[in-house]
Motif scaffolding. Structure first.
Motif, PDB file in Angstrom:
ATOM      1  N   PRO A  57      -1.633   4.241 -13.360  1.00 16.07           N
ATOM      2  CA  PRO A  57      -2.192   5.431 -12.705  1.00 16.07           C
ATOM      3  C   PRO A  57      -1.678   5.569 -11.275  1.00 16.07           C
ATOM      4  CG  PRO A  57      -3.908   4.150 -13.799  1.00 16.07           C
ATOM      5  CD  PRO A  57      -2.674   3.320 -13.839  1.00 16.07           C
ATOM      6  N   ALA A  58      -1.417   6.792 -10.870  1.00 21.33           N
ATOM      7  CA  ALA A  58      -0.846   7.036  -9.542  1.00 21.33           C
ATOM      8  C   ALA A  58      -1.760   6.528  -8.428  1.00 21.33           C
ATOM      9  CB  ALA A  58      -0.567   8.521  -9.363  1.00 21.33           C
ATOM     10  N   GLY A  59      -3.065   6.594  -8.616  1.00 21.03           N
ATOM     11  CA  GLY A  59      -3.991   6.177  -7.560  1.00 21.03           C
ATOM     12  C   GLY A  59      -4.510   4.765  -7.705  1.00 21.03           C
ATOM     13  N   LEU A  60      -3.891   3.949  -8.557  1.00 21.71           N
ATOM     14  CA  LEU A  60      -4.374   2.584  -8.783  1.00 21.71           C
ATOM     15  C   LEU A  60      -4.268   1.769  -7.500  1.00 21.71           C
ATOM     16  CD1 LEU A  60      -5.266   0.432 -10.928  1.00 21.71           C
ATOM     17  CD2 LEU A  60      -2.834  -0.140 -11.134  1.00 21.71           C
ATOM     18  N   PRO A  61      -5.383   1.215  -6.994  1.00 22.36           N
ATOM     19  CA  PRO A  61      -5.306   0.395  -5.779  1.00 22.36           C
ATOM     20  C   PRO A  61      -4.553  -0.902  -6.038  1.00 22.36           C
ATOM     21  CG  PRO A  61      -7.567   1.117  -6.212  1.00 22.36           C
ATOM     22  CD  PRO A  61      -6.764   1.396  -7.454  1.00 22.36           C
ATOM     23  N   ALA A  62      -3.720  -1.286  -5.089  1.00 23.99           N
ATOM     24  CA  ALA A  62      -2.991  -2.559  -5.119  1.00 23.99           C
ATOM     25  C   ALA A  62      -2.323  -2.829  -6.463  1.00 23.99           C
ATOM     26  CB  ALA A  62      -3.923  -3.709  -4.757  1.00 23.99           C
TER      27      ALA A  62
ATOM     28  N   VAL B  15       0.819  -1.214   0.000  1.00 21.82           N
ATOM     29  CA  VAL B  15       0.000   0.000   0.000  1.00 21.82           C
ATOM     30  C   VAL B  15       0.854   1.265   0.000  1.00 21.82           C
ATOM     31  CG1 VAL B  15      -2.038  -1.034   1.044  1.00 21.82           C
ATOM     32  CG2 VAL B  15      -0.239  -0.130   2.514  1.00 21.82           C
ATOM     33  N   GLU B  16       2.127   1.154   0.413  1.00 20.14           N
ATOM     34  CA  GLU B  16       2.999   2.328   0.405  1.00 20.14           C
ATOM     35  C   GLU B  16       3.757   2.471  -0.906  1.00 20.14           C
ATOM     36  OE1 GLU B  16       2.518   4.331   2.806  1.00 20.14           O
ATOM     37  OE2 GLU B  16       1.317   2.891   3.916  1.00 20.14           O
ATOM     38  N   HIS B  17       3.493   1.605  -1.871  1.00 16.88           N
ATOM     39  CA  HIS B  17       4.158   1.704  -3.173  1.00 16.88           C
ATOM     40  C   HIS B  17       3.845   3.039  -3.838  1.00 16.88           C
ATOM     41  CE1 HIS B  17       5.678   0.457  -7.117  1.00 16.88           C
ATOM     42  NE2 HIS B  17       4.571   0.974  -7.622  1.00 16.88           N
ATOM     43  N   ARG B  18       4.869   3.648  -4.432  1.00 23.57           N
ATOM     44  CA  ARG B  18       4.689   4.922  -5.117  1.00 23.57           C
ATOM     45  C   ARG B  18       4.963   4.733  -6.604  1.00 23.57           C
ATOM     46  NH1 ARG B  18       8.040   6.991  -1.076  1.00 23.57           N
ATOM     47  NH2 ARG B  18       9.542   7.719  -2.623  1.00 23.57           N
TER      48      ARG B  18
END
Length: 330
Positions: free
Chosen positions: A118-123, A77-80
């Motif tokens: 996308p920057a906000g892609l979950p998981a 979840v902390e992946h950027r």
């Protein structure tokens, strides 16, 4: 591992280490727990993998002989999206791809899957760690691919998409083109298999084979499907089943994942019906699930059955039970 005020994540890690010893797949619970904690850290965001603040899924697999193995999957979840360094370092540790051509292979997988995500892609990225009999170990890297359309998937992974298409045609499946996740199993730095995951819509009144195909590995899943589909009329029918295809040296293997809440197995009565069927139909000793309940209770962590997966021998398939932390953990 000692703490005056352990968090849900540290408690789950401790339970995982404890369970590894109870199942006989590791002999050092503290080291096993510490390894898991190094991957997860203390996340600050909610995970869609487990629908909780603890981004760790724990699973117990019983193979076709009934031998247990223990696994976990961590949602990074902390992946950027603009900085893969942190996630890549953990992936090297989990997979053993730390040097030379193995490291280059892993970096290539990151590049192919995450470029343009996308920057906000979950998981977008998940890491798996598995412990089996005799000290065996496996690492897995999972990449979310649902954001890629069929043409882009084919452009990025032409050989893999060709393999999937051939498998569909050979076994007569009628699946949508979308691929939700691609995963890669590695042991000792070597790629041993790759896997694809796709949603499998449920349609009461239609045989599962009409949608999933006729691969012999799917016979056990059809039996479970047929037993529950009419009574449960699965909620969210487009999001109640996953089809996994695993491509390795032995060819293509398949299994079906059932999401428990969609099938009515999230209450005691429904769960009892499921476990009773699995024991009667497939003659598996479900004792390892009691070991999991003991380990989680000992460390004060609540879990719920999120999914089951089965495939393989029609008489005694492999069974995997996936557990998610409950939202009330504090």
């Amino acid at each position: 591992m000692a703490s005056t005020n352990p968090t849900p994540t540290t408690r789950l890690a401790a339970a995982f280490g404890d369970l590894a010893v109870r199942l006989g797949v590791r002999d050092d619970s503290a080291a096993t727990a510490a390894e898991l904690l190094r991957i997860t850290g203390e996340p600050r965001r909610h995970s869609i993998l487990t629908d909780s603040a603890v981004p760790v899924e724990v699973s117990v697999k019983l193979d076709e002989r009934g031998v247990p193995s223990l696994r976990c999957v961590v949602d990074m979840v902390e992946h950027r999206a603009d900085d893969w360094g942190h996630s890549l370092a953990h992936a090297r540790s989990v997979t053993g791809c730390a040097t030379g051509e193995h490291d280059a292979c892993l970096a290539d997988l990151f590049r192919a899957h995450l470029t343009g995500a996308p920057a906000g892609l979950p998981a977008p990225l998940m890491l798996g760690l598995g412990h089996g009999p005799g000290g065996s170990r496996r690492g897995t890297v999972y990449f979310r691919t649902s954001w890629l359309g069929p043409d882009e998937l084919t452009a990025r992974f032409p050989l893999r998409m060709k393999t999937l298409g051939a498998a569909d045609r050979h076994h007569g499946s009628r699946l949508p083109a979308g691929v939700e996740v691609l995963g890669y199993d590695l042991a000792g730095g070597e790629l041993t298999a790759w896997k694809s995951y796709r949603w499998l819509p449920v349609e009461p009144g239609r045989d599962l084979a009409e949608r999933a195909g006729t691969h012999p590995d799917l016979v056990p899943a059809r039996r479970v499907h047929d037993r529950f589909v009419s009574a449960s009329r699965p909620r969210s029918p487009d999001r109640s089943l996953f089809l996994q295809l695993t491509h390795g040296p032995a060819g293509t293997r398949q299994k079906v994942f059932f999401f428990s809440s969609a099938w009515g197995w999230d209450d005691p009565e429904g769960l009892a019906a499921l476990l009773g069927l699995l024991h009667r139909e497939f003659d598996h000793d479900l004792g390892p699930l009691l070991r999991l309940r003991e380990a989680t209770a000992a460390h004060g962590i609540g879990v719920r059955l999120g999914m089951i997966a089965l495939g393989g021998d029609p008489r005694r398939p492999s069974l995997t039970f996936y557990f998610w932390p409950v939202s009330g953990n504090r």
